[in-house]
Design an enzyme around this catalytic site. Structure first.
Site, mmCIF file in Angstrom:
data_model
loop_
_atom_site.group_PDB
_atom_site.id
_atom_site.type_symbol
_atom_site.label_atom_id
_atom_site.label_comp_id
_atom_site.label_asym_id
_atom_site.label_seq_id
_atom_site.Cartn_x
_atom_site.Cartn_y
_atom_site.Cartn_z
ATOM 1 N N ASN A 229 0.838 -1.211 0.000
ATOM 2 C CA ASN A 229 0.000 0.000 0.000
ATOM 3 C C ASN A 229 0.868 1.253 0.000
ATOM 4 O O ASN A 229 1.955 1.285 0.597
ATOM 5 C CB ASN A 229 -0.996 0.000 1.165
ATOM 6 C CG ASN A 229 -0.344 -0.154 2.522
ATOM 7 O OD1 ASN A 229 0.651 -0.843 2.669
ATOM 8 N ND2 ASN A 229 -0.906 0.505 3.518
ATOM 9 N N ILE A 230 0.378 2.285 -0.688
ATOM 10 C CA ILE A 230 1.104 3.544 -0.834
ATOM 11 C C ILE A 230 0.172 4.685 -0.432
ATOM 12 O O ILE A 230 -0.844 4.921 -1.103
ATOM 13 C CB ILE A 230 1.570 3.755 -2.291
ATOM 14 C CG1 ILE A 230 2.437 2.579 -2.750
ATOM 15 C CG2 ILE A 230 2.335 5.076 -2.422
ATOM 16 C CD1 ILE A 230 2.772 2.598 -4.236
ATOM 17 N N GLU A 231 0.501 5.347 0.673
ATOM 18 C CA GLU A 231 -0.351 6.449 1.142
ATOM 19 C C GLU A 231 0.176 7.788 0.638
ATOM 20 O O GLU A 231 1.236 7.861 -0.003
ATOM 21 C CB GLU A 231 -0.431 6.391 2.673
ATOM 22 C CG GLU A 231 -1.079 5.086 3.128
ATOM 23 C CD GLU A 231 -1.275 4.971 4.635
ATOM 24 O OE1 GLU A 231 -0.752 5.819 5.388
ATOM 25 O OE2 GLU A 231 -1.966 4.019 5.044
ATOM 26 N N GLU B 205 -3.394 -4.357 -2.834
ATOM 27 C CA GLU B 205 -3.986 -5.261 -3.835
ATOM 28 C C GLU B 205 -4.041 -4.588 -5.202
ATOM 29 O O GLU B 205 -3.734 -5.191 -6.234
ATOM 30 C CB GLU B 205 -5.416 -5.660 -3.433
ATOM 31 C CG GLU B 205 -5.504 -6.463 -2.156
ATOM 32 C CD GLU B 205 -5.655 -5.597 -0.904
ATOM 33 O OE1 GLU B 205 -5.072 -4.490 -0.854
ATOM 34 O OE2 GLU B 205 -6.358 -6.045 0.023
ATOM 35 N N CYS C 206 -10.512 -4.486 0.886
ATOM 36 C CA CYS C 206 -11.612 -3.508 0.861
ATOM 37 C C CYS C 206 -12.488 -3.732 -0.372
ATOM 38 O O CYS C 206 -12.127 -4.443 -1.311
ATOM 39 C CB CYS C 206 -11.049 -2.087 0.885
ATOM 40 S SG CYS C 206 -10.489 -1.490 -0.714
ATOM 41 N N CYS D 272 -10.948 -2.840 -3.842
ATOM 42 C CA CYS D 272 -10.016 -3.862 -4.340
ATOM 43 C C CYS D 272 -10.768 -5.095 -4.825
ATOM 44 O O CYS D 272 -10.388 -5.713 -5.825
ATOM 45 C CB CYS D 272 -9.017 -4.228 -3.248
ATOM 46 S SG CYS D 272 -7.836 -2.901 -2.967
ATOM 47 N N CYS E 198 -4.355 0.912 -2.177
ATOM 48 C CA CYS E 198 -4.203 -0.359 -1.451
ATOM 49 C C CYS E 198 -3.170 -1.259 -2.139
ATOM 50 O O CYS E 198 -2.972 -1.193 -3.364
ATOM 51 C CB CYS E 198 -5.522 -1.113 -1.425
ATOM 52 S SG CYS E 198 -6.812 -0.306 -0.476
#
Ligand code: THU
Length: 134
Positions: free
Chosen positions: A47-49, A60, A89, A92, A58
């Site tokens: 995941n990359i925020e 996925e 989620c 995804c 996310c």
């Protein structure tokens, strides 16, 4: 590619390992994913925020988009690893469904213990898929 016990083990190890590349300074919730393609390749992603919170992605979807952007379309299995074996989620699940409902989805915790195993069809009953548009 069939999901053999060896490949499943490799996928689980990969999903756990790739959590180290998670960029999650805000939630601190590290997610790793691995993906086995029909052609036998394994992709991974985390995941990359972002400081603009809604722009994060996310693990996925990062993983699926990496694979799709390299020409892959058929997927056998995805493993998702988090500290507490959290479920994927809804967004995804929808992106998974775009590429087929039969892919196996395996949810593990940080030790590799399997907590949930099903298919995309099970995760998203009555999915809206490309077939609905034609
Ligand atoms: N996250 C995922 O990577 N996959 C999911 O299915 C659920 C949530 C990420 C998004 C965000 O970076 C963090 O976990 C907390 O929601």
């Amino acid at each position: 590619m069939q999901l053999t016990p060896d490949l499943q083990k490799q996928l689980i190890e990969t999903a756990i390992q790739v959590r180290q590349w998670s960029y999650a300074p805000y939630s601190k919730y590290r997610v790793g994913a691995s993906l086995l393609t029909a052609s036998g390749k394994i992709y991974d992603g985390a995941n990359i925020e972002n400081a603009v919170y809604p722009l994060g992605l996310c693990a996925e979807r990062v993983t699926l988009f990496k694979a799709v952007s390299e020409g892959e379309r058929d997927f056998t299995a995805m493993v998702i690893a988090t500290e507490n074996a959290g479920m994927p989620c809804g967004s995804c699940r929808q992106v998974m469904a775009e590429f087929g409902l039969t892919m196996r989805v395996i949810i593990v915790d940080a030790t590799g213990k399997i907590h949930h195993e099903s298919t995309v069809a099970d995760l998203l009953p009555g999915a809206f898929t490309p077939k609905d548009l034609i």
